[in-house]
Design a protein around this motif. Sequence first.
Motif, mmCIF file in Angstrom:
data_model
loop_
_atom_site.group_PDB
_atom_site.id
_atom_site.type_symbol
_atom_site.label_atom_id
_atom_site.label_comp_id
_atom_site.label_asym_id
_atom_site.label_seq_id
_atom_site.Cartn_x
_atom_site.Cartn_y
_atom_site.Cartn_z
ATOM 1 N N GLY A 30 13.664 -2.549 24.761
ATOM 2 C CA GLY A 30 13.413 -3.922 25.157
ATOM 3 C C GLY A 30 12.515 -4.717 24.233
ATOM 4 N N VAL A 31 12.243 -4.211 23.020
ATOM 5 C CA VAL A 31 11.398 -4.955 22.086
ATOM 6 C C VAL A 31 12.241 -6.033 21.408
ATOM 7 N N ASP A 32 11.815 -7.272 21.510
ATOM 8 C CA ASP A 32 12.511 -8.389 20.860
ATOM 9 C C ASP A 32 12.033 -8.469 19.407
ATOM 10 N N LEU A 33 12.844 -7.951 18.496
ATOM 11 C CA LEU A 33 12.438 -7.872 17.096
ATOM 12 C C LEU A 33 12.288 -9.239 16.450
ATOM 13 N N SER A 34 12.911 -10.259 17.025
ATOM 14 C CA SER A 34 12.797 -11.595 16.439
ATOM 15 C C SER A 34 11.373 -12.132 16.519
ATOM 16 N N LYS A 35 10.538 -11.522 17.348
ATOM 17 C CA LYS A 35 9.152 -11.957 17.484
ATOM 18 C C LYS A 35 8.252 -11.338 16.421
ATOM 19 N N PHE A 36 8.820 -10.504 15.564
ATOM 20 C CA PHE A 36 8.048 -9.816 14.534
ATOM 21 C C PHE A 36 8.525 -10.241 13.148
ATOM 22 N N HIS A 37 7.581 -10.454 12.243
ATOM 23 C CA HIS A 37 7.900 -10.947 10.906
ATOM 24 C C HIS A 37 8.657 -9.904 10.084
ATOM 25 N N GLU A 38 9.569 -10.411 9.267
ATOM 26 C CA GLU A 38 10.361 -9.517 8.418
ATOM 27 C C GLU A 38 9.611 -9.080 7.179
ATOM 28 N N ARG A 39 8.549 -9.788 6.835
ATOM 29 C CA ARG A 39 7.737 -9.408 5.687
ATOM 30 C C ARG A 39 6.313 -9.888 5.926
ATOM 31 N N GLU A 40 5.402 -9.439 5.084
ATOM 32 C CA GLU A 40 4.023 -9.891 5.223
ATOM 33 C C GLU A 40 3.957 -11.410 5.069
ATOM 34 N N ALA A 41 3.035 -12.018 5.799
ATOM 35 C CA ALA A 41 2.860 -13.458 5.672
ATOM 36 C C ALA A 41 2.427 -13.816 4.255
ATOM 37 N N TYR A 42 1.712 -12.893 3.614
ATOM 38 C CA TYR A 42 1.293 -13.129 2.234
ATOM 39 C C TYR A 42 1.230 -11.763 1.557
ATOM 40 N N PRO A 43 2.180 -11.452 0.658
ATOM 41 C CA PRO A 43 2.204 -10.131 0.010
ATOM 42 C C PRO A 43 0.864 -9.772 -0.615
ATOM 43 N N ARG A 44 0.547 -8.499 -0.574
ATOM 44 C CA ARG A 44 -0.785 -8.045 -0.941
ATOM 45 C C ARG A 44 -0.824 -7.297 -2.270
ATOM 46 N N TYR A 45 -1.984 -7.392 -2.877
ATOM 47 C CA TYR A 45 -2.319 -6.589 -4.047
ATOM 48 C C TYR A 45 -2.686 -5.216 -3.506
ATOM 49 N N ARG A 46 -2.067 -4.164 -4.040
ATOM 50 C CA ARG A 46 -2.243 -2.833 -3.460
ATOM 51 C C ARG A 46 -2.772 -1.823 -4.468
ATOM 52 N N PRO A 47 -3.312 -0.701 -3.965
ATOM 53 C CA PRO A 47 -3.883 0.314 -4.847
ATOM 54 C C PRO A 47 -2.842 0.963 -5.739
ATOM 55 N N SER A 48 -3.299 1.454 -6.891
ATOM 56 C CA SER A 48 -2.377 2.055 -7.839
ATOM 57 C C SER A 48 -3.111 2.934 -8.835
ATOM 58 N N ARG A 49 -2.380 3.844 -9.431
ATOM 59 C CA ARG A 49 -2.918 4.617 -10.543
ATOM 60 C C ARG A 49 -2.301 4.158 -11.858
ATOM 61 N N THR A 50 -1.566 3.079 -11.829
ATOM 62 C CA THR A 50 -0.917 2.580 -13.033
ATOM 63 C C THR A 50 -0.913 1.070 -13.045
ATOM 64 N N ARG A 51 -0.813 0.469 -14.211
ATOM 65 C CA ARG A 51 -0.745 -0.988 -14.334
ATOM 66 C C ARG A 51 0.690 -1.440 -14.572
ATOM 67 N N GLN A 52 1.654 -0.585 -14.324
ATOM 68 C CA GLN A 52 3.030 -0.851 -14.727
ATOM 69 C C GLN A 52 3.570 -2.188 -14.249
ATOM 70 N N ARG A 53 3.271 -2.570 -12.980
ATOM 71 C CA ARG A 53 3.875 -3.785 -12.451
ATOM 72 C C ARG A 53 2.917 -4.968 -12.405
ATOM 73 N N LEU A 54 1.746 -4.823 -12.979
ATOM 74 C CA LEU A 54 0.784 -5.919 -12.887
ATOM 75 C C LEU A 54 1.302 -7.201 -13.514
ATOM 76 N N ALA A 55 2.172 -7.075 -14.519
ATOM 77 C CA ALA A 55 2.647 -8.269 -15.209
ATOM 78 C C ALA A 55 3.905 -8.850 -14.583
ATOM 79 N N GLN A 56 4.422 -8.203 -13.555
ATOM 80 C CA GLN A 56 5.648 -8.711 -12.931
ATOM 81 C C GLN A 56 5.363 -10.023 -12.204
ATOM 82 N N THR A 57 6.258 -10.973 -12.319
ATOM 83 C CA THR A 57 6.103 -12.230 -11.602
ATOM 84 C C THR A 57 7.207 -12.370 -10.569
#
Length: 396
Positions: free
Chosen positions: A196-223
């Motif tokens: 009975g959970v109405d999934l439409s009441k939940f966001h499909e993605r973060e309201a604002y994507p986050r900077y996350r922990p990493s052991r590499t800088r591989q994607r830091l330059a991605q836009t």
Amino acid sequence: MSHETTPPPYDSTVEQLYHAANDVEMQDAFPTTQQHLHVVIDTNVLIDYCGIVEQFCADVEGAGYPVLVVIPSVVLSELDGLKNRPELQWFARQATTWLLKKVKERRTVKLQASKETQGPAGGAARAEGDDVRKNDLAIRDCCLFFADRHRGFGALLVTMDKILSLECQREGLHTCLPPRRSWSSRLLAQALPVDGVDLSKFHEREAYPRYRPSRTRQRLAQTEAPAAAAGPVARSTRDEDMMDIDDGDAAAAEEYLPAHARDSLHAQIGAHFTLVLKDLCYRVHIAAGDSMAVAHSKHAPDYRQRPVPEWTAPLCLAYLQTKRPFEEPENMGNFLLLRGERGWRKGQDWPRPKWVSVLDALEEVGRRFGDGALLSSVEAVRPHVKEVWDAKLRPL
């Protein structure tokens, strides 16, 4: 500004959380007559996906569902320990600051009390090596307690630890393993072990994507372009602890997507330091004996015309200036605004010297007021600011 090496004042955030976990009055704030579904969150989820958990709580509150997010006491201990790891302390501090805010609200986040634990059925003896896994077993026993149907609608463990997940499944517990990318509040809601959970009441993605922990800088330059203008974006490979933003599924056309890790980190800085400044203002209010009543006179200072919980970063800074004046760079308050607040600009729109001067000023505020949470947070974020500014931008 020279940065002294002397230890900063003590940051009591985790201590306040421990106190709240076993404070009878605070525990009694959750109605005992209402049953809840309990969602137990592991440490690794708060480090990698705190934004998703935040969004999930907001969606639950908006939908009015009887769901409690439970934080095991051992998770608080682990978050406290991560504050000593330079590469993770920024993320651990964000998590504990947000948890303290939610615990004070007494709505959807609950901390495990010392008595809220239950071992496996039959009371099996500890196996050799259990001491090494004692934290995992403590989380399992927390889940077993809240999974008891006499206490509510059951429990769901959310963890990125496959071994812990299997351990809990063997005890008949429901578990959710977030993917390494493209997770969302909606996907977490989809994993809830109830109908009975109405999934439409939940966001499909973060309201604002986050900077996350990493052991590499591989994607830091991605836009990543704003959704309305973005074309197909090639997915790059990532390691298990990749940092940067989650490019996930396509967002709605009106959503703004950060175009670089600078934008994501800037969003985190605004959100985190606004919480830390509001908490400092509240404590200064109490110590000074200032009235917290909202002033209705148009001649009153702007910060007096709104309750403290609704203060923006500029209002916090304006109030603190009246107590212990400090040197405030031009547009410092605007730099710390949240998206949607008047005057907000994305991270890339601010030059590198402005980032540095704002952090220097926040450090000065921390020293003026002897605030360990503020000083420790500035120290924790500085290496990440350097890293995102050392990374080159790719053209869109």
